[in-house]
Design a protein around this motif. Structure first.
Motif, PDB file in Angstrom:
ATOM      1  N   LEU A  11     -15.369  34.201 -11.755  1.00 37.04           N
ATOM      2  CA  LEU A  11     -16.289  33.599 -10.803  1.00 37.04           C
ATOM      3  C   LEU A  11     -15.551  32.759  -9.769  1.00 37.04           C
ATOM      4  CD1 LEU A  11     -19.245  32.623 -13.163  1.00 37.04           C
ATOM      5  CD2 LEU A  11     -18.884  34.721 -11.870  1.00 37.04           C
ATOM      6  N   ASP A  12     -14.366  32.290 -10.119  1.00 38.76           N
ATOM      7  CA  ASP A  12     -13.548  31.593  -9.126  1.00 38.76           C
ATOM      8  C   ASP A  12     -13.140  32.535  -7.998  1.00 38.76           C
ATOM      9  OD1 ASP A  12     -13.580  29.045 -10.076  1.00 38.76           O
ATOM     10  OD2 ASP A  12     -11.675  29.175 -11.154  1.00 38.76           O
ATOM     11  N   VAL A  13     -12.961  33.814  -8.332  1.00 42.88           N
ATOM     12  CA  VAL A  13     -12.624  34.797  -7.300  1.00 42.88           C
ATOM     13  C   VAL A  13     -13.759  34.898  -6.286  1.00 42.88           C
ATOM     14  CG1 VAL A  13     -12.067  37.206  -6.841  1.00 42.88           C
ATOM     15  CG2 VAL A  13     -11.159  36.085  -8.884  1.00 42.88           C
ATOM     16  N   VAL A  14     -14.994  34.907  -6.782  1.00 42.86           N
ATOM     17  CA  VAL A  14     -16.154  34.965  -5.887  1.00 42.86           C
ATOM     18  C   VAL A  14     -16.211  33.724  -5.011  1.00 42.86           C
ATOM     19  CG1 VAL A  14     -18.663  35.086  -5.769  1.00 42.86           C
ATOM     20  CG2 VAL A  14     -17.443  36.374  -7.523  1.00 42.86           C
ATOM     21  N   ARG A  15     -16.022  32.566  -5.625  1.00 40.50           N
ATOM     22  CA  ARG A  15     -16.096  31.319  -4.873  1.00 40.50           C
ATOM     23  C   ARG A  15     -15.005  31.254  -3.801  1.00 40.50           C
ATOM     24  NH1 ARG A  15     -18.787  27.012  -6.872  1.00 40.50           N
ATOM     25  NH2 ARG A  15     -18.493  27.779  -8.991  1.00 40.50           N
ATOM     26  N   ALA A  16     -13.786  31.648  -4.171  1.00 40.42           N
ATOM     27  CA  ALA A  16     -12.677  31.632  -3.210  1.00 40.42           C
ATOM     28  C   ALA A  16     -12.924  32.630  -2.086  1.00 40.42           C
ATOM     29  CB  ALA A  16     -11.361  31.940  -3.925  1.00 40.42           C
ATOM     30  N   ALA A  17     -13.388  33.839  -2.428  1.00 40.84           N
ATOM     31  CA  ALA A  17     -13.670  34.840  -1.396  1.00 40.84           C
ATOM     32  C   ALA A  17     -14.763  34.361  -0.457  1.00 40.84           C
ATOM     33  CB  ALA A  17     -14.070  36.164  -2.047  1.00 40.84           C
ATOM     34  N   ALA A  18     -15.778  33.687  -1.007  1.00 42.43           N
ATOM     35  CA  ALA A  18     -16.892  33.214  -0.188  1.00 42.43           C
ATOM     36  C   ALA A  18     -16.433  32.192   0.842  1.00 42.43           C
ATOM     37  CB  ALA A  18     -17.981  32.613  -1.078  1.00 42.43           C
ATOM     38  N   ILE A  19     -15.621  31.223   0.429  1.00 41.40           N
ATOM     39  CA  ILE A  19     -15.218  30.193   1.373  1.00 41.40           C
ATOM     40  C   ILE A  19     -14.249  30.756   2.415  1.00 41.40           C
ATOM     41  CG2 ILE A  19     -13.276  29.308   0.006  1.00 41.40           C
ATOM     42  CD1 ILE A  19     -15.702  27.359   2.290  1.00 41.40           C
ATOM     43  N   VAL A  20     -13.395  31.699   2.022  1.00 37.40           N
ATOM     44  CA  VAL A  20     -12.501  32.316   2.994  1.00 37.40           C
ATOM     45  C   VAL A  20     -13.304  33.101   4.032  1.00 37.40           C
ATOM     46  CG1 VAL A  20     -10.696  34.047   3.309  1.00 37.40           C
ATOM     47  CG2 VAL A  20     -10.501  32.379   1.464  1.00 37.40           C
ATOM     48  N   LEU A  21     -14.339  33.816   3.598  1.00 43.99           N
ATOM     49  CA  LEU A  21     -15.188  34.544   4.529  1.00 43.99           C
ATOM     50  C   LEU A  21     -15.841  33.608   5.539  1.00 43.99           C
ATOM     51  CD1 LEU A  21     -17.011  37.200   2.311  1.00 43.99           C
ATOM     52  CD2 LEU A  21     -15.635  37.660   4.331  1.00 43.99           C
ATOM     53  N   VAL A  22     -16.371  32.493   5.047  1.00 37.48           N
ATOM     54  CA  VAL A  22     -17.057  31.550   5.930  1.00 37.48           C
ATOM     55  C   VAL A  22     -16.083  30.941   6.941  1.00 37.48           C
ATOM     56  CG1 VAL A  22     -18.261  29.333   6.027  1.00 37.48           C
ATOM     57  CG2 VAL A  22     -18.890  31.013   4.290  1.00 37.48           C
ATOM     58  N   VAL A  23     -14.953  30.434   6.449  1.00 40.53           N
ATOM     59  CA  VAL A  23     -13.974  29.791   7.335  1.00 40.53           C
ATOM     60  C   VAL A  23     -13.430  30.805   8.338  1.00 40.53           C
ATOM     61  CG1 VAL A  23     -11.722  28.638   7.417  1.00 40.53           C
ATOM     62  CG2 VAL A  23     -13.376  28.039   5.642  1.00 40.53           C
ATOM     63  N   PHE A  24     -13.144  32.016   7.866  1.00 39.59           N
ATOM     64  CA  PHE A  24     -12.624  33.063   8.749  1.00 39.59           C
ATOM     65  C   PHE A  24     -13.626  33.398   9.845  1.00 39.59           C
ATOM     66  CE2 PHE A  24     -11.887  37.346  10.144  1.00 39.59           C
ATOM     67  CZ  PHE A  24     -10.501  37.478  10.181  1.00 39.59           C
ATOM     68  N   ALA A  25     -14.879  33.609   9.462  1.00 37.24           N
ATOM     69  CA  ALA A  25     -15.888  34.031  10.435  1.00 37.24           C
ATOM     70  C   ALA A  25     -16.157  32.947  11.473  1.00 37.24           C
ATOM     71  CB  ALA A  25     -17.178  34.416   9.709  1.00 37.24           C
ATOM     72  N   HIS A  26     -16.232  31.703  11.047  1.00 40.77           N
ATOM     73  CA  HIS A  26     -16.470  30.622  12.008  1.00 40.77           C
ATOM     74  C   HIS A  26     -15.299  30.471  12.968  1.00 40.77           C
ATOM     75  CE1 HIS A  26     -19.595  28.460   9.238  1.00 40.77           C
ATOM     76  NE2 HIS A  26     -20.114  29.463   9.914  1.00 40.77           N
TER      77      HIS A  26
END
Length: 377
Positions: free
Chosen positions: A12-27
């Motif tokens: 589940l840490d993989v999901v959390r890490a992927a989620a924040i990278v997606l958000v920071v990258f997209a913004h």
């Protein structure tokens, strides 16, 4: 990430890490020149990282509510509420207080109170003022969900003898509750469209997203005992981490971007509010469920990668709150002064966002996390 326990899976840490990278990258894409490879539309949806956060929260929260109902303990429900409060609100309020110092003294408390109580996420109370933390709308969705689920769980505890008397289990009543919330979410957004709500109002109105965490909750209920006994799905952190980023971004774009790009026509908004949100949240919950089925042993093969994922996941909350208001704002100002540094500035923005998030995690979050750990059922 540490050893797996019966209540937590390192995947589940993989999901959390992927989620924040997606958000920071997209913004941060606003820092890139138009027409570059990284400026393609399929990379745009920061919402997809937020959907992963919602699904993950629902998955974890429902696990706790099953335990509360199974124990039939009011003390367990109180501990649940305190743990949720300590995990998010003190750090959020402290960050707001620090950011409000940049405002004129006469309006500091007024702005802080408006942000602290999430008034912007209620359209009739938002008064059009720009927020200190633009991302707090999604935090408002989570907090509202916690309060709503706590109240409904209290009702289920109060009338426990009734549903137990007809042979219903904790999982059965919570499944019905999740389905009810999904129905309310879909109906409320359809109503909002018919009342003339704009696309921004659909996005930022917390009360229109009562179903956000329910999809992850259903995934957890469907999984049954899988979190305690992970399935036989093979996988490694690098495979999941690399796969989640492009796959989720692409699915998010395919599912929702057509409705975002079509304009403001009522039919487009209705389709977006009723179908696109639901589909993307179902997919996000499915990804959480799939990753939760990966044996914990699969996440110990590369210590460096495990440490990187663990650090990024741990700091995801602070990173999410601060990356726009501090790092991105600074980077955009710097870009205006030196437009030729777009690529380098984008990479610096990514690194500084993660670094600042980790620093905030160490200084602001960890004391509250340690306090939470002292609360026991």
């Amino acid at each position: 990430m540490g050893p797996a326990t019966a209540t937590w899976l390192p995947g589940l840490d993989v999901v959390r890490a992927a989620a924040i990278v997606l958000v920071v990258f997209a913004h941060g894409r606003v820092l890139l020149p138009r027409g570059t490879a990284l400026d393609q539309p399929w990379l745009a949806p920061a919402h997809w990282g937020i959907e992963l956060f919602f699904a993950l929260s629902g998955y974890l929260i429902v696990s706790q509510l099953v335990a509360v109902l199974a124990g039939g303990s009011w003390h367990g429900l109180r501990v649940f509420c305190w743990k949720r409060f300590l995990r998010t609100m003190p750090v959020y309020w402290i960050m707001l207080a620090l950011l409000s110092l940049m405002l004129p003294a006469e309006i500091r408390f007024q702005v802080w109170l408006r942000e602290a109580l999430f008034l912007r996420t209620f359209p009739v109370l938002s008064n059009g003022v720009d927020p200190l933390l633009a991302v707090n709308w999604s935090l408002a969705v989570e907090e509202m969900s916690y309060v709503l689920l706590a109240l409904l769980t209290a009702a289920l505890l109060r009338y426990r003898h009734l549903w137990r008397g007809v042979g219903l289990s904790e999982r059965a009543v919570l499944t019905g509750l999740m389905l009810l919330l999904i129905g309310i979410g879909l109906a409320s957004r359809a109503w909002a469209v018919n009342q003339g709500f704009s696309l921004d109002q659909l996005k930022f109105s917390a009360v229109l997203h009562v179903d956000a965490l329910a999809y992850g909750g259903l995934a957890r209920l469907w999984a049954g005992g899988q979190s305690a006994r992970p399935g036989a799905m093979a996988g490694t952190p690098w495979l999941l981490g690399v796969a989640l980023l492009p796959i989720t971004a692409w699915i998010g774009f395919v599912v929702r971007a057509p409705y975002l790009l079509e304009g403001q026509r009522s039919t487009d908004l209705l389709t977006h509010s009723c179908m696109a949100y639901g589909i993307s949240r179902i997919v996000a919950a499915g990804l959480v469920l799939a990753v939760a089925a990966v044996p914990p042993a699969a996440f110990t093969k590369n210590r460096l990668w495990v440490s990187l994922i663990s650090t990024t996941a741990a700091a995801s909350y602070s990173t999410y709150l601060l990356h726009q208001v501090l790092v991105l704002q600074w980077a955009r100002q710097l870009k205006n002064q030196a437009p030729g540094l777009s690529g380098e500035l984008f990479m610096l923005y990514l690194l500084l966002s993660l670094a600042l998030g980790y620093l905030s995690y160490q200084v602001l979050e960890r004391p509250w996390i340690k306090l939470r750990q002292r609360l026991t059922v």
